[in-house]
Scaffold this active site. Structure first.
Site, PDB file in Angstrom:
ATOM      1  N   CYS A 188       0.718  -1.374  -0.147  1.00  0.00           N
ATOM      2  CA  CYS A 188       0.289   0.100   0.087  1.00  0.00           C
ATOM      3  C   CYS A 188       0.542   1.321   0.177  1.00  0.00           C
ATOM      4  O   CYS A 188       1.105   2.095  -0.749  1.00  0.00           O
ATOM      5  CB  CYS A 188      -0.761  -0.219   1.050  1.00  0.00           C
TER       6      CYS A 188
ATOM      7  N   HIS B 116      -1.575   6.763   2.290  1.00  0.00           N
ATOM      8  CA  HIS B 116      -1.252   5.441   3.697  1.00  0.00           C
ATOM      9  C   HIS B 116      -1.310   6.074   4.442  1.00  0.00           C
ATOM     10  O   HIS B 116      -0.427   7.485   4.723  1.00  0.00           O
ATOM     11  CB  HIS B 116      -0.328   4.485   3.156  1.00  0.00           C
TER      12      HIS B 116
HETATM   13 CA   LIG Z   1      -3.509  -1.575  -0.062  1.00  0.00          CA
END
Ligand SMILES: [Ca+2]
Ligand SMILES: [Ca+2]
Length: 488
Positions: A78, A134
């Protein structure tokens, strides 16, 4: 005299018309709806990754958009994937290689103008809900990228994000994951009270308003199918256990991946795969992932319907993407990371009203290419710092040849390149093992051709395209969750 006056009148009228035209043009900038789906792989109807999975709303949306069947992420986890696409720069140019590095702390990334900021600084109203950046703890509180948007919404949801469960299921409770636990179960909250639905509804509600005459850039992050696989029971019911076919894997798959010294590059199946195997949970996890995908599809379906009936139906670009793929047992792995196709390939659809609707393209693109593409589509100046390249031409002509190798990275110096037919992998941050797969004959990447002399030339070509310079790792985030309560 009369004639001159008439001419002046006509010229004046033409000038007025021209001015009106330009004003109209500037008012007609396209809006952007930017939709991220966390951990979604190609298990959706339009990508054909798993025909068992039901995604009726994405299927319908595909008929109104272009499906890019060969879209790849900049990194298979991510944080770095999102940092790369939002800053427009490859991981090896920013040093953001892992979830533990906040792009705002990385010397080569922190001053870059991110995609939403670029729009926000050039006449767009920007707003967001759900995960786009993130998140990271900082001394001042939780950094979720709220600084990048004019409005950052956190709509209220049921406790546990609708994740209060009737019964929680988990893989091998004593297994140390080092990531989100492999859990699944049915939520007590109905669909309408779960987090993704609430966020999607917030986005839908924004389509009822106007933005003081400005175009908008609205980002929506959908969390499922990210773990835990907690969704209402009805989505599990759509996949009766006896009908579920699990994803294929080969127990000897790693045997042909060798370090330069001839020793195996992988000791055996991934630790999570082993835990799933021990718990005999392959079927349960495949099923729970499918249920989570169908849940996400339902949340999006509501949003698509509101958009289609709104004043923004025909002047809004919709760009829908997954941040990286996800293994469900393939390559003896679960979750993300690694450099194989299952993690590198992402679902990708783009709707530009009136352009190539319903088309499918095999052009090879990277999520980093979204930044320059959106700027071009919206008539904003190109950002010279972008590493990606605009694929507007491909949107206009989805069948054109578009196969320049594109890069996916995991960690420091581990890279993979694909041109849509071959995938080349080099573990430069490890012991230097290489892999080469031919997708024409081997879509599951079982047969490593890296040491086959017949493919030496192809391998050498890919190798020559590897990054020459790899930035040092950015600093690890040193703030723990409990160190601050205040939100930024
Ligand atoms: Ca992800
Ligand atoms: Ca193999």
């Amino acid at each position: 005299m009369k004639k001159i006056l008439l001419n002046l009148f006509l010229i004046g009228g033409l000038i007025a018309l021209y001015l009106e035209g330009t004003a109209k043009e500037s008012n007609e900038k396209l809006n952007v709806l930017f939709i991220a789906i966390d951990d979604l792989n190609d298990w959706i109807g339009p990508m054909g990754g798993n025909p068992q999975v039901k995604t009726p709303h994405l299927d319908r949306f595909a008929k109104k958009s272009i499906v890019m069947s060969k879209a790849y992420c900049g990194s298979t986890v991510c944080g770095p994937s999102r940092s790369a696409l939002l800053t427009g720069k490859y991981c090896h140019n920013t040093g953001v290689y892992g979830n533990e590095t906040n792009l705002k702390m990385a010397p080569k990334a922190k001053d870059l103008e991110t995609l939403p900021e670029y729009f926000g600084n050039r006449g767009y109203h920007t707003l967001s809900a759900g995960k786009i950046f993130h998140k990271h703890q900082t001394a001042e509180g939780l950094d979720e990228g709220q600084w990048a948007f004019h409005e950052f919404a956190k709509p209220k949801t049921e406790p546990g994000s609708g994740g209060m469960l009737w019964k929680k299921m988990a893989v091998h409770p004593d297994h140390k994951y080092g990531g989100s636990p492999l859990q699944w179960g049915a939520t007590k909250a109905p669909l309408e009270k779960t987090k993704d639905y609430v966020n999607a509804k917030w986005a839908a509600d924004q389509l009822e308003r106007d933005f003081d005459g400005k175009p908008f850039f609205m980002a929506l992050g959908i969390s499922r199918p990210h773990l835990p696989f907690f969704v209402p029971q009805k989505y599990f019911d759509m996949y009766p256990e006896e009908n579920v076919k699990i994803a294929p894997f080969k127990l000897d798959d790693y045997d042909d991946i060798l370090n330069p010294d001839g020793k195996p590059a992988f000791k055996g199946p991934n630790v999570t795969w082993m835990a799933v195997e021990k718990s005999n949970a392959h079927l349960a996890l495949n099923r729970a992932y499918m249920a989570s995908v169908t849940y996400a599809d339902d949340c999006l379906g509501m949003l698509f319907e509101v958009l289609a009936n709104s004043q923004y139906a025909d002047n809004t670009i919709v760009m829908l993407w997954g941040d990286h793929g996800w293994y469900l047992g393939e390559k003896l792995k679960y979750r993300k990371t690694g450099l194989w196709e299952e993690a590198a390939r992402v679902p990708f659809m783009v709707r530009v009203p009136g352009v190539s609707e319903g088309a499918k393209s095999d052009g090879v693109i990277n999520l980093l290419d979204m930044y320059p593409t959106l700027l071009e589509l919206c008539g904003l100046p190109a950002n010279p710092k972008n590493d990606g390249r605009s694929f507007v031409k491909l949107i206009e002509n989805p069948q054109m040849k578009w196969n320049e190798p594109t890069l996916t990275t995991i960690g420091f110096k581990n890279h993979s390149l694909t041109d849509g037919r071959y995938r080349y992998i080099w573990y430069g941050g490890g012991k230097g093992a290489e892999e080469l797969y031919d997708h024409e004959s081997d879509p599951m990447e079982y047969k490593n051709l890296a040491n086959n002399p017949e493919f030496a030339k192809i391998k050498a070509h890919f190798k020559s395209l590897l990054p020459k310079n790899n930035e040092e790792r950015g600093p690890n985030n040193k703030f723990k969750k409990k160190s601050s309560k205040k939100s930024l």
